[in-house]
Scaffold this motif. Structure first.
Motif, PDB file in Angstrom:
ATOM      1  N   GLY A   1       0.820  -1.211   0.000  1.00  0.00           N
ATOM      2  CA  GLY A   1       0.000   0.000   0.000  1.00  0.00           C
ATOM      3  C   GLY A   1       0.855   1.263   0.000  1.00  0.00           C
TER       4      GLY A   1
ATOM      5  N   ASP B   1      15.320   6.743  10.097  1.00  0.00           N
ATOM      6  CA  ASP B   1      15.887   7.744   9.193  1.00  0.00           C
ATOM      7  C   ASP B   1      15.046   9.012   9.102  1.00  0.00           C
ATOM      8  OD1 ASP B   1      14.840   5.321   7.038  1.00  0.00           O
ATOM      9  OD2 ASP B   1      13.915   7.289   6.966  1.00  0.00           O
TER      10      ASP B   1
ATOM     11  N   ARG C   1      19.776   7.448  -2.427  1.00  0.00           N
ATOM     12  CA  ARG C   1      20.099   6.615  -1.265  1.00  0.00           C
ATOM     13  C   ARG C   1      20.832   5.359  -1.710  1.00  0.00           C
ATOM     14  NH1 ARG C   1      18.894  10.841   1.753  1.00  0.00           N
ATOM     15  NH2 ARG C   1      16.699  11.384   1.766  1.00  0.00           N
TER      16      ARG C   1
ATOM     17  N   PRO D   1      14.973  11.969   6.465  1.00  0.00           N
ATOM     18  CA  PRO D   1      15.492  12.629   5.276  1.00  0.00           C
ATOM     19  C   PRO D   1      15.648  14.136   5.510  1.00  0.00           C
ATOM     20  CG  PRO D   1      13.654  11.197   4.709  1.00  0.00           C
ATOM     21  CD  PRO D   1      13.715  11.267   6.204  1.00  0.00           C
TER      22      PRO D   1
ATOM     23  N   TYR E   1       7.650  -2.627   8.142  1.00  0.00           N
ATOM     24  CA  TYR E   1       7.095  -3.704   7.326  1.00  0.00           C
ATOM     25  C   TYR E   1       7.666  -5.085   7.657  1.00  0.00           C
ATOM     26  CZ  TYR E   1       4.422  -0.568   4.363  1.00  0.00           C
ATOM     27  OH  TYR E   1       3.494   0.319   3.906  1.00  0.00           O
TER      28      TYR E   1
ATOM     29  N   LEU F   1      13.364  -0.320  -5.364  1.00  0.00           N
ATOM     30  CA  LEU F   1      13.531   1.114  -5.060  1.00  0.00           C
ATOM     31  C   LEU F   1      14.860   1.628  -5.625  1.00  0.00           C
ATOM     32  CD1 LEU F   1      12.222   1.107  -1.368  1.00  0.00           C
ATOM     33  CD2 LEU F   1      11.065   2.112  -3.343  1.00  0.00           C
TER      34      LEU F   1
ATOM     35  N   LEU G   1       5.670   8.462  10.396  1.00  0.00           N
ATOM     36  CA  LEU G   1       4.290   8.114  10.050  1.00  0.00           C
ATOM     37  C   LEU G   1       4.256   6.816   9.260  1.00  0.00           C
ATOM     38  CD1 LEU G   1       2.841  11.529   8.836  1.00  0.00           C
ATOM     39  CD2 LEU G   1       2.310  10.315  10.947  1.00  0.00           C
TER      40      LEU G   1
ATOM     41  N   TYR H   1      20.284   1.723   3.235  1.00  0.00           N
ATOM     42  CA  TYR H   1      19.386   2.765   3.739  1.00  0.00           C
ATOM     43  C   TYR H   1      17.934   2.435   3.383  1.00  0.00           C
ATOM     44  CZ  TYR H   1      17.303   7.462   4.194  1.00  0.00           C
ATOM     45  OH  TYR H   1      16.517   8.539   4.522  1.00  0.00           O
ATOM     46  N   LEU H   2      17.722   1.970   2.149  1.00  0.00           N
ATOM     47  CA  LEU H   2      16.353   1.683   1.706  1.00  0.00           C
ATOM     48  C   LEU H   2      15.782   0.479   2.442  1.00  0.00           C
ATOM     49  CD1 LEU H   2      16.728   2.390  -2.107  1.00  0.00           C
ATOM     50  CD2 LEU H   2      15.613   3.797  -0.372  1.00  0.00           C
TER      51      LEU H   2
END
Ligand code: HEC
Ligand code: HEC
Length: 283
Positions: free
Chosen positions: A149, A189, A174, A191, A260, A276, A256, A178-179
């Motif tokens: 989602g 993290d 990135r 940003p 996962y 990504l 927010l 990091y991802l």
């Protein structure tokens, strides 16, 4: 006094003309030397300069680009082609001045020679083998849109909602680690964005306010002494006079974005992180 007619004498005029004709090519040559590009100092650099550049890189750049230049909060620089940089002069400018409106600050301290050494080291990184992707990006369409989602909060190529950062070019910004961490531990993290006026600011700070109409959690879009604007999870913007708020909390370190780890297996996190990394826009 010099008699005026001396200047209009035909012999003198002829003499002046000849002088101009002789002098002109020399002047033109000089001008063209000034504007022709000087060869970049990197071209003639030896290993000593590259090593000096590496030491400076570790002091000034590694916290974002990694000790080995393979990225972190900033992108991996082990790439033959950089996005913001075409030639060595542009590389020099990016290092000394930063990239406006992004998380890339200009560096303070090093002199011009040292800046060139850093640039030389960055160029040497571009000749190293690139990072291998552990996952299969093709498997991730379903992970991203359906099970994750992610569209509800992120935009990729114009699709989705912009609650969180746009991801169209996240693979340039990135590195893989990091991802992966963004997915498994979003609270870790923050940003950053650099701004000429206010310096480095947290671009995605979560704030919680209790206002006249109740409680709202969202992302700070803007804030000054008297007011604050917040974007909630539905994407609506709320603007408050600070003196009307009963409570105003900045939730540093609280994202927010949901974690996962319970939704995806480790392999799936790799697939999604590889996907990504493959998002590099069209620049
Ligand atoms: C505070 C973190 C941070 C520091 C410190 C930092 N960078 Fe960056 N850098 C970034 C980020 C983030 C980007 C990506 C900007 C974007 O495109 O959004 C970037 C981009 C770049 C780019 C452009 C890459 C491209 O593909 O065009 C270069 C080159 C670069 N940095 C070199 C350096 C060097 C050399 C230093 C040390 C003198 C340094 N950076 C220090 C965060 C940082
Ligand atoms: C409820 C909204 C929400 C959802 C759903 C969400 N994110 Fe995020 N995401 C954010 C916010 C807000 C940030 C800003 C940084 C932070 O708070 O961690 C963020 C940050 C990120 C970042 C870091 C970007 C950067 O430039 O540093 C990545 C990558 C990311 N999200 C990927 C995903 C993926 C992939 C999914 C789906 C599996 C997803 N997000 C689902 C809200 C969300």
């Amino acid at each position: 006094m010099i008699p005026l007619d001396r200047f209009t004498s035909p012999t003198l005029m002829a003499g002046l003309m000849i002088l101009l004709v002789i002098a002109f090519p020399a002047w033109a040559l000089e001008a063209s030397q000034v504007s022709s590009p000087t060869p970049s100092p990197i071209a003639s650099m030896g290993q000593q300069d590259i090593d000096a550049g590496q030491r400076l890189f570790r002091i000034h750049c590694a916290r974002c680009h990694g000790m080995l230049g393979d990225g972190g909060e900033g992108p991996s620089l082990k790439r033959a082609r950089l996005v913001h940089v075409d030639d060595d002069d542009e590389l020099f400018a990016v290092i000394s001045e930063g990239i406006r409106g992004t998380g890339m600050p200009g560096v303070f301290g090093p002199n011009d020679q040292e800046l060139w050494q850093i640039a030389g080291y960055v160029r040497s990184l571009g000749r190293l083998p690139v990072e291998e992707m552990p996952g299969n990006p093709e498997r991730s369409a379903d992970l991203y849109a359906t099970r994750g989602g992610c569209n509800a909060c992120h935009i990729v190529n114009g699709d989705g909602k912009g609650v969180g950062p746009e991801l169209t070019e996240v693979g340039l910004r990135r590195n893989l680690e990091y991802l992966r961490r963004s997915l498994t531990n979003p609270d870790a993290d923050y940003p950053m964005r650099t701004d000429r006026m206010s310096g480095r600011i947290n671009a995605f700070l979560t704030v919680q306010v209790v206002g006249p109409t109740g409680e709202i959690e969202g992302m700070r879009v803007n804030e000054d002494e008297f007011s604050v604007q917040i974007r909630d999870l539905a994407g609506s913007i709320h603007s408050f006079d600070k003196h009307t708020l009963r409570s105003f909390k900045k939730a540093f370190g609280h994202s927010l974005m949901p974690g996962y780890t319970t939704v995806f297996s480790a392999d799936e996190v790799d697939d999604l992180a590889s996907y990504l990394m493959s998002l590099k826009g069209s620049r």
